[in-house]
Enzyme design. Structure first.
Site, PDB file in Angstrom:
ATOM      1  N   ILE A  18      -4.105  -6.424 -12.133  1.00 26.67           N
ATOM      2  CA  ILE A  18      -2.743  -6.694 -11.687  1.00 26.67           C
ATOM      3  C   ILE A  18      -2.726  -7.156 -10.231  1.00 26.67           C
ATOM      4  O   ILE A  18      -2.016  -8.102  -9.870  1.00 26.67           O
ATOM      5  CB  ILE A  18      -1.882  -5.419 -11.889  1.00 26.67           C
ATOM      6  N   SER A 145       4.205   3.298 -13.302  1.00 27.68           N
ATOM      7  CA  SER A 145       3.674   3.161 -14.664  1.00 27.68           C
ATOM      8  C   SER A 145       4.714   3.717 -15.620  1.00 27.68           C
ATOM      9  O   SER A 145       5.498   4.597 -15.252  1.00 27.68           O
ATOM     10  CB  SER A 145       2.384   3.979 -14.808  1.00 27.68           C
ATOM     11  N   TYR A 158      -1.758  11.725 -13.830  1.00 31.26           N
ATOM     12  CA  TYR A 158      -1.409  10.304 -13.697  1.00 31.26           C
ATOM     13  C   TYR A 158       0.095  10.106 -13.849  1.00 31.26           C
ATOM     14  O   TYR A 158       0.762   9.521 -12.997  1.00 31.26           O
ATOM     15  CB  TYR A 158      -2.172   9.491 -14.747  1.00 31.26           C
ATOM     16  N   ILE A 191      -1.104  -3.051 -20.001  1.00 27.83           N
ATOM     17  CA  ILE A 191      -1.419  -4.406 -19.548  1.00 27.83           C
ATOM     18  C   ILE A 191      -2.920  -4.599 -19.780  1.00 27.83           C
ATOM     19  O   ILE A 191      -3.729  -3.795 -19.290  1.00 27.83           O
ATOM     20  CB  ILE A 191      -1.082  -4.576 -18.043  1.00 27.83           C
TER      21      ILE A 191
HETATM   22  N1  LIG Z   1      -3.440  -1.864 -16.806  1.00 27.19           N
HETATM   23  C1  LIG Z   1      -2.456  -1.113 -17.273  1.00 27.19           C
HETATM   24  O1  LIG Z   1      -2.244  -0.991 -18.488  1.00 27.19           O
HETATM   25  C2  LIG Z   1      -1.559  -0.387 -16.308  1.00 27.19           C
HETATM   26  C3  LIG Z   1      -0.416   0.217 -16.803  1.00 27.19           C
HETATM   27  C4  LIG Z   1       0.420   0.900 -15.927  1.00 27.19           C
HETATM   28  C5  LIG Z   1       0.108   0.968 -14.587  1.00 27.19           C
HETATM   29  N2  LIG Z   1      -1.026   0.389 -14.129  1.00 27.19           N
HETATM   30  C6  LIG Z   1      -1.319   0.510 -12.707  1.00 27.19           C
HETATM   31  O2  LIG Z   1      -1.561  -0.786 -12.182  1.00 27.19           O
HETATM   32  C7  LIG Z   1      -2.421  -0.684 -11.041  1.00 27.19           C
HETATM   33  C8  LIG Z   1      -3.591  -1.644 -11.193  1.00 27.19           C
HETATM   34  O3  LIG Z   1      -4.242  -1.371 -12.401  1.00 27.19           O
HETATM   35  P1  LIG Z   1      -5.216  -2.422 -13.116  1.00 27.19           P
HETATM   36  O4  LIG Z   1      -5.120  -2.179 -14.561  1.00 27.19           O
HETATM   37  O5  LIG Z   1      -4.991  -3.768 -12.564  1.00 27.19           O
HETATM   38  O6  LIG Z   1      -6.626  -1.844 -12.635  1.00 27.19           O
HETATM   39  P2  LIG Z   1      -8.012  -2.566 -12.302  1.00 27.19           P
HETATM   40  O7  LIG Z   1      -9.049  -1.497 -12.451  1.00 27.19           O
HETATM   41  O8  LIG Z   1      -8.170  -3.824 -13.088  1.00 27.19           O
HETATM   42  O9  LIG Z   1      -7.867  -2.931 -10.775  1.00 27.19           O
HETATM   43  C9  LIG Z   1      -7.816  -1.927  -9.831  1.00 27.19           C
HETATM   44  C10 LIG Z   1      -8.427  -2.454  -8.537  1.00 27.19           C
HETATM   45  O10 LIG Z   1      -8.294  -1.407  -7.570  1.00 27.19           O
HETATM   46  C11 LIG Z   1      -9.556  -1.226  -6.935  1.00 27.19           C
HETATM   47  N3  LIG Z   1      -9.632   0.182  -6.534  1.00 27.19           N
HETATM   48  C12 LIG Z   1      -9.737   1.254  -7.343  1.00 27.19           C
HETATM   49  N4  LIG Z   1      -9.776   2.365  -6.595  1.00 27.19           N
HETATM   50  C13 LIG Z   1      -9.699   1.991  -5.299  1.00 27.19           C
HETATM   51  C14 LIG Z   1      -9.680   2.678  -4.071  1.00 27.19           C
HETATM   52  N5  LIG Z   1      -9.794   4.009  -4.008  1.00 27.19           N
HETATM   53  N6  LIG Z   1      -9.553   1.972  -2.931  1.00 27.19           N
HETATM   54  C15 LIG Z   1      -9.465   0.622  -2.969  1.00 27.19           C
HETATM   55  N7  LIG Z   1      -9.504  -0.099  -4.104  1.00 27.19           N
HETATM   56  C16 LIG Z   1      -9.604   0.590  -5.253  1.00 27.19           C
HETATM   57  C17 LIG Z   1     -10.602  -1.617  -7.942  1.00 27.19           C
HETATM   58  O11 LIG Z   1     -11.806  -2.024  -7.307  1.00 27.19           O
HETATM   59  C18 LIG Z   1      -9.903  -2.777  -8.664  1.00 27.19           C
HETATM   60  O12 LIG Z   1     -10.165  -4.012  -8.035  1.00 27.19           O
HETATM   61  C19 LIG Z   1      -2.793   0.788 -10.946  1.00 27.19           C
HETATM   62  O13 LIG Z   1      -1.940   1.437 -10.039  1.00 27.19           O
HETATM   63  C20 LIG Z   1      -2.537   1.310 -12.354  1.00 27.19           C
HETATM   64  O14 LIG Z   1      -2.291   2.693 -12.375  1.00 27.19           O
HETATM   65  C21 LIG Z   1      -1.870  -0.288 -14.952  1.00 27.19           C
END
Ligand SMILES: NC(=O)c1ccc[n+]([C@@H]2O[C@H](COP(=O)([O-])OP(=O)(O)OC[C@H]3O[C@@H](n4cnc5c(N)ncnc54)[C@H](O)[C@@H]3O)[C@@H](O)[C@H]2O)c1
Length: 267
Positions: A18, A145, A158, A191
């Site tokens: 995202i 979320s 979470y 997502i």
């Molecule tokens: N993918 C889904 O279905 C979904 C649904 C609801 C909410 N979210 C939220 O969306 C956000 C992004 O999720 P995503 O699915 O794109 O995840 P992702 O794992 O694809 O990307 C997360 C990024 O954050 C970085 N990261 C992780 N921990 C870190 C830290 N401590 N410090 C710095 N960088 C860090 C990772 O290196 C990665 O590049 C999150 O907050 C997640 O909770 C995702």
């Protein structure tokens, strides 16, 4: 003229999923973007690719679990581009093997989950606000979320921390609205980012799709486009809100998919 032309944006968790989508779309709409991630090599690769397209982007290391590191990323942004107009507090997640039900969950993971999802938003905003005040305003966007609205069998920390993000968003909006600083959140449903695809068995993704109102799942750009809207003046009268972007998954009578199967079988 882009929709966020010449605005300076800091996006956390920008190397993947995202955050990567939001950073890319903001840059394409004219923003100068700092991609912050603890995967600094990944963030650098994305920034270099954006630069090759003639866009303005750079990368910085951040560990969203550490206060000083978040402060440094904010200061780096202002030092590099002279201001901070848009902050996307996007880093978040949990360890699904430890973030279990109330009785069995690992309490250290509870603390870590609160820090990465909720405290990181507090800290990013705390360090960004004075710069936004100096700039005459700004837009803060947080990733919540749907887990912050609907409870589940596991991922207690979470969901609880993401519910906190929804409420913290209102606090930030309330406290700095008169400074022309807006704060909104996005609550994604499932997502299909690399993280989601790697962590979820195909069967679980299939179950999710079954209960969506729409016949497909979300992609990172479905959230990235909303980030651009919330970052831009198009949303200038919107603050303290959480946009639920979830394919209608949580909207209807929760038995609808099963009822449809029953009705089809009995017709
Ligand atoms: N993918 C889904 O279905 C979904 C649904 C609801 C909410 N979210 C939220 O969306 C956000 C992004 O999720 P995503 O699915 O794109 O995840 P992702 O794992 O694809 O990307 C997360 C990024 O954050 C970085 N990261 C992780 N921990 C870190 C830290 N401590 N410090 C710095 N960088 C860090 C990772 O290196 C990665 O590049 C999150 O907050 C997640 O909770 C995702």
């Amino acid at each position: 003229m882009g929709r966020v032309q010449d605005k300076v944006a800091l996006v956390t968790g920008a190397a993947s999923g995202i955050g990567l989508s939001a950073a890319t779309l903001l840059a394409k709409e004219g923003a100068k973007v700092v991609l912050a991630d603890y995967n600094i090599e990944g963030a650098k690769e994305v920034a270099a690719a954006l630069k090759l397209e003639g866009l303005e982007a750079t990368a910085v290391f951040v560990n969203a679990l550490e206060e000083q590191s978040i402060k440094d990323a904010v200061e780096f942004t202002v030092d590099t581009y002279g201001a901070l107009n848009i902050l996307y507090n996007n880093v978040g997640g949990t360890n699904v093997r430890k973030d279990l039900d109330i009785v069995n969950m690992d309490l250290d993971e509870w603390d870590r989950t609160m820090d990465i999802n909720l405290k990181s938003v507090l800290l990013g905003s705390r360090f960004a606000v004075p710069h936004m005040q100096k700039a005459g305003g700004g837009s803060i966007i947080n990733t919540a979320s749907m887990g912050g609205f609907a409870s589940d069998a596991i991922r207690t920390g979470y969901g609880t921390s993401k519910a906190g993000v929804v409420h913290l968003t209102k606090y930030i909006a309330t406290q700095y609205g008169k400074d022309n600083i807006r704060c909104n959140a996005i609550a994604p449903g499932l997502i299909l980012t690399p993280a989601a695809i790697n962590n979820l068995p195909a069967k679980m993704i299939e179950i999710f799709t079954k209960y969506n109102a729409l016949p497909y799942n979300g992609e990172a750009d479905d959230i990235g486009h909303a980030v651009v809207f919330l970052a831009s003046d198009e949303s200038k009268f919107m603050t303290g809100q959480t946009m639920q972007i979830e394919g209608g998954h949580y909207m209807a009578n929760p038995t609808i998919a099963d009822l449809n199967e029953f009705l089809t079988a009995n017709n």
